[in-house]
Write an enzyme that holds these catalytic residues in place. Structure first.
Site: not given
Ligand code: GLC
Ligand code: CA
Length: 560
Positions: A112, A214, A256, A330-331
């Site tokens: 990540d 991320d 992402e 995980h979100d």
């Molecule tokens: C992304 C991650 C999440 C995190 C956010 C800030 O959305 O998947 O878990 O809290 O970024 O890093």
């Protein structure tokens, strides 16, 4: 279950396709996967102990959520040292062993990459906040006074409250799109960018298979102008990053990008642009959130809408870019709880969801536990939650007058902790995840839902996933065929066709808990062997599908 590889003419059509187009990723949330040393927290040695399990499933790479040094305000998405492993997860030697042991099983490790922000405990931020003349000052984003209410720079952070927080030491405000402990990096600073690229190369040289990036759509932000996503320099930075790190390597990258649409996604993933392999886009998630209260007030799933969204993405990126395919991470809530039936039809719905997703074009991602049909946490009290976002919004919504039970109902549906309860390995105490008290409660249903039990069932969810992964590997049409949706308006049936040359797959699923009979449509009427189970199945008009029944039929179409 293994099946004999059938080499078809069509399998030879794209011999040069990159490796990540024919395989499946598996996301590990390290704190919740497997605890090897009895402290209640999953760790890298625990992951190594489960590599054979993942090899049996058939995955090609692991997306490892952050294991870097971190004060863990946001469970590792707040990094204090990109070159160090959080002692809670292990050592750098453990990490190197994970990469090597995974490689022996032909599994890549995708790290990540969290570079939209650092932790406020990162050496850069510590230096920046204590000294206005520090060389690191400009790595972050500052302001003397809070922005005027309603002005462009008056931005709310994702976890609630203003995105500008006062720094006690320098008495200025710094910008953060997430928690105040996650100050945003200033990507317009070229030295910062080259530090990031150096760090990426350091990890790639260790033999990792790539990066999940991320919130990468935020790095082009211009807070003073109110621009957060799709900033004017976003793609320039990604192209620069590609040339500085990825060019000439065989790595996979997935960014992402909550903001990505069918029109912006190709900007990231069209191969000739030399940016990313693919993005995670969230249209299929956010379209079922409330306009005002967002995820805290989810809407019911509308299958015709959901199907049309998938179809739009399939068609938009075919031949132009590449899709990622996922139900959960995980979100997000657990797939069966959100899109299926976590009760009577848990196993069936877990399988049907897998079928319709995995037979599309793109790289599928399995989130840990999805392959055994794990469900939402089902917490009933706020003190069971750990997630910074859930706890912040609890505070904010309570202040705004939202009733406790209403908030808890929203959290039960959509809190990020739903997917963060420990992996359920067995029916034993703490689900075989740990010998100690886990950092977050184990789901009570682990006595019924666990790896041991599911794998002993030939009709279990795990076997189904493993078959889907083999089918992808063995059939070029799954990887590269075009996509056509049938029965678009049908409320329950999810039916589509994939075609590559003369090779055709027909995917049919009943996404409901009642019997559904196939109505007349353009869909080909085929009777044959379901590629997943080997049983006979039929798409003929009038055929009745059991609740959450799904199948894949393969045939040859003659026309090219
Ligand atoms: C992304 C991650 C999440 C995190 C956010 C800030 O959305 O998947 O878990 O809290 O970024 O890093
Ligand atoms: Ca541990």
């Amino acid at each position: 279950m293994t099946s004999s590889p059938i080499i078809k003419q069509s399998d030879l059509i794209s011999p040069d396709a990159p490796w990540w187009q024919s395989t499946v990723g598996y996301q590990i949330y390290p704190a919740s996967f497997c605890d090897s040393n009895g402290d209640g927290i999953g760790d890298i040695v625990g992951i190594i102990s489960k590599l054979d399990y993942l090899a049996d499933l058939g995955i090609g790479f692991i997306w490892l959520s952050p294991v870097y040094a971190s004060p863990m305000v946001d469970n590792g998405y707040d990094i204090s040292d990109y070159f160090a492993i959080n002692p809670m997860f292990g050592t750098m030697a453990d990490m190197e062993r994970l990469i090597a042991e995974a490689a022996k099983r032909r599994i890549g490790i995708v790290m990540d990459l969290v570079v939209n922000h650092t932790s406020n405990q990162h050496a850069w931020f510590k230096a920046a906040q204590s000294d206005r003349n520090s060389q690191y000052r400009d790595y972050y984003i500052w302001r003397d006074e809070p922005p005027v209410k309603g002005s462009d720079a008056d931005i709310t952070a994702t976890f609630g409250s203003s995105a500008w927080s006062r720094c006690a030491e320098s008495n200025e405000l710094y910008f953060h799109l997430f928690a105040p402990e996650q100050p945003d990096l200033n990507w317009t600073n070229p030295t910062l960018r080259s530090e990031v690229y150096k760090m990426m190369n350091w990890w790639l040289d260790k033999g990792i298979a790539g990066f999940r990036m991320d919130v990468i759509d935020l790095i082009g932000k211009q807070p003073e102008l109110g621009i957060i996503t799709d900033g004017p320099d976003l793609h320039r930075f990604l192209q620069e990053m590609y040339e500085a790190t990825l060019a000439g390597r065989d790595a996979v990258t997935v960014g992402e990008a909550w903001s990505a649409t069918v029109s912006t996604a190709p900007l990231y993933c069209a191969p000739q642009r030399r940016e990313l392999s693919m993005v995670f886009q969230f249209a299929h998630v956010t379209q079922f959130w409330d306009e005002r209260l967002g995820k805290w007030k989810p809407k019911a799933i509308d299958w015709p809408l959901l199907k049309s969204t998938f179809a739009a993405w399939q068609n938009a990126l075919h031949g132009k870019g590449w899709n990622s395919l996922f139900w959960g991470n995980h979100d997000l809530p657990r797939a069966v709880s959100r899109y299926g039936d976590e009760g009577e039809h848990r196993i069936g719905s877990a399988k049907a969801l897998a079928t319709v997703l995995h037979m599309m074009e793109g790289t599928p991602f399995i989130y840990q536990g999805e392959e055994i049909g794990m469900t939402n946490a089902a917490f009933t009290r706020i003190d069971q939650y750990r997630d910074v976002e859930t706890l912040n919004f609890h505070r904010i919504q309570r202040m705004e007058g939202v009733a406790e039970e209403d908030f808890l109902a929203g959290a039960r549906a959509n809190s990020r902790d739903n997917a963060r309860t420990p992996m359920q390995w067995s029916a034993s105490a703490q689900a075989g995840f740990t010998d100690a008290k886990p950092w977050i409660p184990v789901n009570k249903n682990h006595t019924q839902i666990n790896v041991e039990k599911d794998r002993s069932d030939p009709n279990g969810v795990f076997q189904h996933y493993s078959r889907l992964i083999s089918i992808r590997r063995e059939n070029a049409v799954v990887r590269h065929g075009d996509f056509q949706l049938f029965l678009a308006d049908h409320p329950n049936l999810f039916a589509y066709q994939r075609r590559l040359g003369t090779s055709v797959l027909l995917i049919v699923a009943n996404m409901s808990s009642h019997l559904v009979s196939i109505p007349p449509s353009e869909m080909p009427q085929i009777t044959g062997r379901d590629l997943i189970t080997g049983r006979t199945a039929s798409s003929a008009v009038g055929t009745t599908l059991q609740p959450y029944e799904s199948f894949v039929l393969s045939f040859s179409s003659g026309q090219n």
